[in-house]
Design a protein around this motif. Structure first.
Motif, PDB file in Angstrom:
ATOM      1  N   TRP A  21       0.283   2.604  49.707  1.00 22.65           N
ATOM      2  CA  TRP A  21      -0.064   4.547  48.984  1.00 22.65           C
ATOM      3  C   TRP A  21       0.546   5.277  48.947  1.00 22.65           C
ATOM      4  O   TRP A  21       0.765   5.463  47.515  1.00 22.65           O
ATOM      5  CB  TRP A  21      -1.466   5.050  50.250  1.00 22.65           C
ATOM      6  CG  TRP A  21      -1.585   6.662  49.370  1.00 22.65           C
ATOM      7  CD1 TRP A  21      -2.478   6.938  48.442  1.00 22.65           C
ATOM      8  CD2 TRP A  21      -0.774   7.622  49.574  1.00 22.65           C
ATOM      9  NE1 TRP A  21      -1.897   8.200  47.933  1.00 22.65           N
ATOM     10  CE2 TRP A  21      -1.314   8.640  48.989  1.00 22.65           C
ATOM     11  CE3 TRP A  21       0.326   8.629  51.031  1.00 22.65           C
ATOM     12  CZ2 TRP A  21      -0.523  10.157  48.840  1.00 22.65           C
ATOM     13  CZ3 TRP A  21       0.556   9.482  50.677  1.00 22.65           C
ATOM     14  CH2 TRP A  21       0.951  10.357  49.432  1.00 22.65           C
ATOM     15  N   ALA A  22       1.979   4.749  49.877  1.00 21.55           N
ATOM     16  CA  ALA A  22       2.737   5.981  49.159  1.00 21.55           C
ATOM     17  C   ALA A  22       3.841   5.383  48.184  1.00 21.55           C
ATOM     18  O   ALA A  22       3.717   5.652  47.506  1.00 21.55           O
ATOM     19  CB  ALA A  22       3.577   5.711  50.384  1.00 21.55           C
ATOM     20  N   PHE A  23       3.546   3.847  47.779  1.00 17.23           N
ATOM     21  CA  PHE A  23       4.181   2.905  46.954  1.00 17.23           C
ATOM     22  C   PHE A  23       3.628   3.056  45.620  1.00 17.23           C
ATOM     23  O   PHE A  23       4.040   3.236  44.453  1.00 17.23           O
ATOM     24  CB  PHE A  23       4.455   1.481  46.711  1.00 17.23           C
ATOM     25  CG  PHE A  23       5.376   0.144  46.079  1.00 17.23           C
ATOM     26  CD1 PHE A  23       6.581   0.585  46.802  1.00 17.23           C
ATOM     27  CD2 PHE A  23       4.456   0.063  45.116  1.00 17.23           C
ATOM     28  CE1 PHE A  23       7.331  -0.035  45.590  1.00 17.23           C
ATOM     29  CE2 PHE A  23       5.301  -0.639  45.030  1.00 17.23           C
ATOM     30  CZ  PHE A  23       6.499  -1.015  44.452  1.00 17.23           C
ATOM     31  N   SER A  24       2.529   3.442  45.748  1.00 21.04           N
ATOM     32  CA  SER A  24       2.002   3.862  44.514  1.00 21.04           C
ATOM     33  C   SER A  24       2.038   4.914  44.145  1.00 21.04           C
ATOM     34  O   SER A  24       1.483   5.073  42.514  1.00 21.04           O
ATOM     35  CB  SER A  24       0.390   3.776  44.958  1.00 21.04           C
ATOM     36  OG  SER A  24      -0.203   4.557  45.190  1.00 21.04           O
ATOM     37  N   GLN A  25       2.739   5.752  44.839  1.00 19.98           N
ATOM     38  CA  GLN A  25       2.564   7.293  44.284  1.00 19.98           C
ATOM     39  C   GLN A  25       4.270   7.446  43.316  1.00 19.98           C
ATOM     40  O   GLN A  25       4.746   8.348  42.849  1.00 19.98           O
ATOM     41  CB  GLN A  25       2.514   8.702  45.516  1.00 19.98           C
ATOM     42  CG  GLN A  25       1.633   8.382  46.244  1.00 19.98           C
ATOM     43  CD  GLN A  25       0.526   8.408  45.419  1.00 19.98           C
ATOM     44  OE1 GLN A  25       0.848  10.084  44.712  1.00 19.98           O
ATOM     45  NE2 GLN A  25      -0.391   7.334  45.163  1.00 19.98           N
ATOM     46  N   VAL A  26       5.525   6.617  43.444  1.00 19.18           N
ATOM     47  CA  VAL A  26       6.401   6.686  43.289  1.00 19.18           C
ATOM     48  C   VAL A  26       6.474   6.387  41.653  1.00 19.18           C
ATOM     49  O   VAL A  26       5.557   5.265  41.172  1.00 19.18           O
ATOM     50  CB  VAL A  26       7.637   5.336  43.563  1.00 19.18           C
ATOM     51  CG1 VAL A  26       8.070   5.566  43.111  1.00 19.18           C
ATOM     52  CG2 VAL A  26       7.608   5.491  45.435  1.00 19.18           C
ATOM     53  N   PRO A  27       6.585   7.032  41.117  1.00 18.56           N
ATOM     54  CA  PRO A  27       7.143   7.068  39.461  1.00 18.56           C
ATOM     55  C   PRO A  27       7.432   5.246  39.145  1.00 18.56           C
ATOM     56  O   PRO A  27       8.649   5.224  39.810  1.00 18.56           O
ATOM     57  CB  PRO A  27       7.397   7.983  38.472  1.00 18.56           C
ATOM     58  CG  PRO A  27       7.859   8.418  39.943  1.00 18.56           C
ATOM     59  CD  PRO A  27       7.725   8.079  41.336  1.00 18.56           C
ATOM     60  N   GLU A  28       6.904   4.610  38.131  1.00  5.65           N
ATOM     61  CA  GLU A  28       7.397   3.194  37.166  1.00  5.65           C
ATOM     62  C   GLU A  28       8.925   3.371  36.733  1.00  5.65           C
ATOM     63  O   GLU A  28       9.694   2.392  37.176  1.00  5.65           O
ATOM     64  CB  GLU A  28       6.083   2.591  36.707  1.00  5.65           C
ATOM     65  CG  GLU A  28       6.645   1.593  36.324  1.00  5.65           C
ATOM     66  CD  GLU A  28       5.710   0.609  35.441  1.00  5.65           C
ATOM     67  OE1 GLU A  28       5.914  -0.426  34.661  1.00  5.65           O
ATOM     68  OE2 GLU A  28       4.953   1.002  35.163  1.00  5.65           O
ATOM     69  N   SER A  29       9.431   4.638  36.611  1.00  5.07           N
ATOM     70  CA  SER A  29      10.057   4.653  36.031  1.00  5.07           C
ATOM     71  C   SER A  29      11.951   4.925  36.573  1.00  5.07           C
ATOM     72  O   SER A  29      12.229   4.309  36.716  1.00  5.07           O
ATOM     73  CB  SER A  29      10.112   6.682  34.969  1.00  5.07           C
ATOM     74  OG  SER A  29      10.153   7.528  35.225  1.00  5.07           O
ATOM     75  N   LEU A  30      11.737   5.454  38.219  1.00  2.00           N
ATOM     76  CA  LEU A  30      12.134   5.216  39.154  1.00  2.00           C
ATOM     77  C   LEU A  30      12.568   3.776  39.781  1.00  2.00           C
ATOM     78  O   LEU A  30      13.257   3.615  40.197  1.00  2.00           O
ATOM     79  CB  LEU A  30      11.758   6.437  40.185  1.00  2.00           C
ATOM     80  CG  LEU A  30      12.766   5.959  41.931  1.00  2.00           C
ATOM     81  CD1 LEU A  30      14.128   6.520  41.375  1.00  2.00           C
ATOM     82  CD2 LEU A  30      12.116   7.559  42.476  1.00  2.00           C
ATOM     83  N   LEU A  31      11.219   3.051  40.107  1.00  2.00           N
ATOM     84  CA  LEU A  31      11.504   1.412  40.399  1.00  2.00           C
ATOM     85  C   LEU A  31      11.974   0.838  39.553  1.00  2.00           C
ATOM     86  O   LEU A  31      12.519  -0.014  40.169  1.00  2.00           O
ATOM     87  CB  LEU A  31       9.771   1.254  40.393  1.00  2.00           C
ATOM     88  CG  LEU A  31       9.069   2.008  41.526  1.00  2.00           C
ATOM     89  CD1 LEU A  31       7.390   1.362  42.334  1.00  2.00           C
ATOM     90  CD2 LEU A  31       9.847   2.060  42.544  1.00  2.00           C
ATOM     91  N   THR A  33      14.909   0.722  37.625  1.00  2.00           N
ATOM     92  CA  THR A  33      16.292   1.672  38.011  1.00  2.00           C
ATOM     93  C   THR A  33      16.579   0.813  39.205  1.00  2.00           C
ATOM     94  O   THR A  33      17.913   0.792  39.959  1.00  2.00           O
ATOM     95  CB  THR A  33      16.345   2.785  38.198  1.00  2.00           C
ATOM     96  OG1 THR A  33      16.261   3.845  39.366  1.00  2.00           O
ATOM     97  CG2 THR A  33      16.230   3.407  36.956  1.00  2.00           C
ATOM     98  N   LEU A  34      15.536   0.142  40.497  1.00  3.01           N
ATOM     99  CA  LEU A  34      16.170  -0.325  41.442  1.00  3.01           C
ATOM    100  C   LEU A  34      16.235  -1.831  41.314  1.00  3.01           C
ATOM    101  O   LEU A  34      15.568  -2.306  40.660  1.00  3.01           O
ATOM    102  CB  LEU A  34      15.457   0.221  42.827  1.00  3.01           C
ATOM    103  CG  LEU A  34      14.896   1.726  42.559  1.00  3.01           C
ATOM    104  CD1 LEU A  34      13.532   1.831  43.851  1.00  3.01           C
ATOM    105  CD2 LEU A  34      15.895   2.047  43.603  1.00  3.01           C
ATOM    106  N   ALA A  35      17.769  -2.192  42.244  1.00  4.58           N
ATOM    107  CA  ALA A  35      18.058  -3.528  42.376  1.00  4.58           C
ATOM    108  C   ALA A  35      17.656  -3.971  43.790  1.00  4.58           C
ATOM    109  O   ALA A  35      17.928  -3.197  44.631  1.00  4.58           O
ATOM    110  CB  ALA A  35      19.292  -3.506  41.224  1.00  4.58           C
ATOM    111  N   PRO A  36      16.820  -4.912  43.546  1.00  2.66           N
ATOM    112  CA  PRO A  36      16.625  -5.734  44.845  1.00  2.66           C
ATOM    113  C   PRO A  36      18.104  -6.365  46.086  1.00  2.66           C
ATOM    114  O   PRO A  36      19.334  -6.589  45.332  1.00  2.66           O
ATOM    115  CB  PRO A  36      15.719  -6.430  45.042  1.00  2.66           C
ATOM    116  CG  PRO A  36      16.261  -7.584  43.378  1.00  2.66           C
ATOM    117  CD  PRO A  36      16.626  -6.355  42.139  1.00  2.66           C
TER     118      PRO A  36
END
Length: 120
Positions: A21-31, A33-36
């Protein structure tokens, strides 16, 4: 399934659902930009150094741990018992089983290749 195992399963399932649920609340535009990256482990630990198997019954064996003592199983690894936790050292370097008695073992303490993961 016993009551304790069912309780643990419910806790894990609850964390999974909360995390989803918490992960689904993060905007895709922010995701995007994240690198593993690799985040662990911070220190080495959990290393098994030696195994000793009772040849007459291979379901009985011991696992010697670098910093966690000596573990014994009598059911092929389904459950484990720490049989060396009341001794002066938890760092095990070698283990051997008496070929005629699986309850008699020889243990060499002190791991030869310590990796700064064993406590004093």
């Amino acid at each position: 399934m016993n009551k304790k195992a069912a309780s643990r399963l419910m806790v894990v399932l609850g964390f999974f659902l909360l995390g989803s649920w918490a992960f689904s609340q993060v905007p895709e535009s922010l995701l995007v930009t994240l690198a593993p990256r690799s985040i662990g482990p911070a220190t080495m630990g959990g290393r098994l150094i030696d195994f000793a198997v009772f040849e007459a019954d291979p379901a009985v064996f011991y696992a010697a741990s670098a910093s966690g003592g000596l573990l014994k199983t009598v059911n092929g690894g389904t459950t484990w018992e720490n049989v060396f936790d009341r001794q002066g050292s938890v760092s095990i370097g070698d283990v051997a089983i008496n070929p005629s008695d699986p309850n008699m073992v020889w243990v060499g303490t002190g791991e030869a290749n310590n990796r700064q993961s064993s406590s004093w």
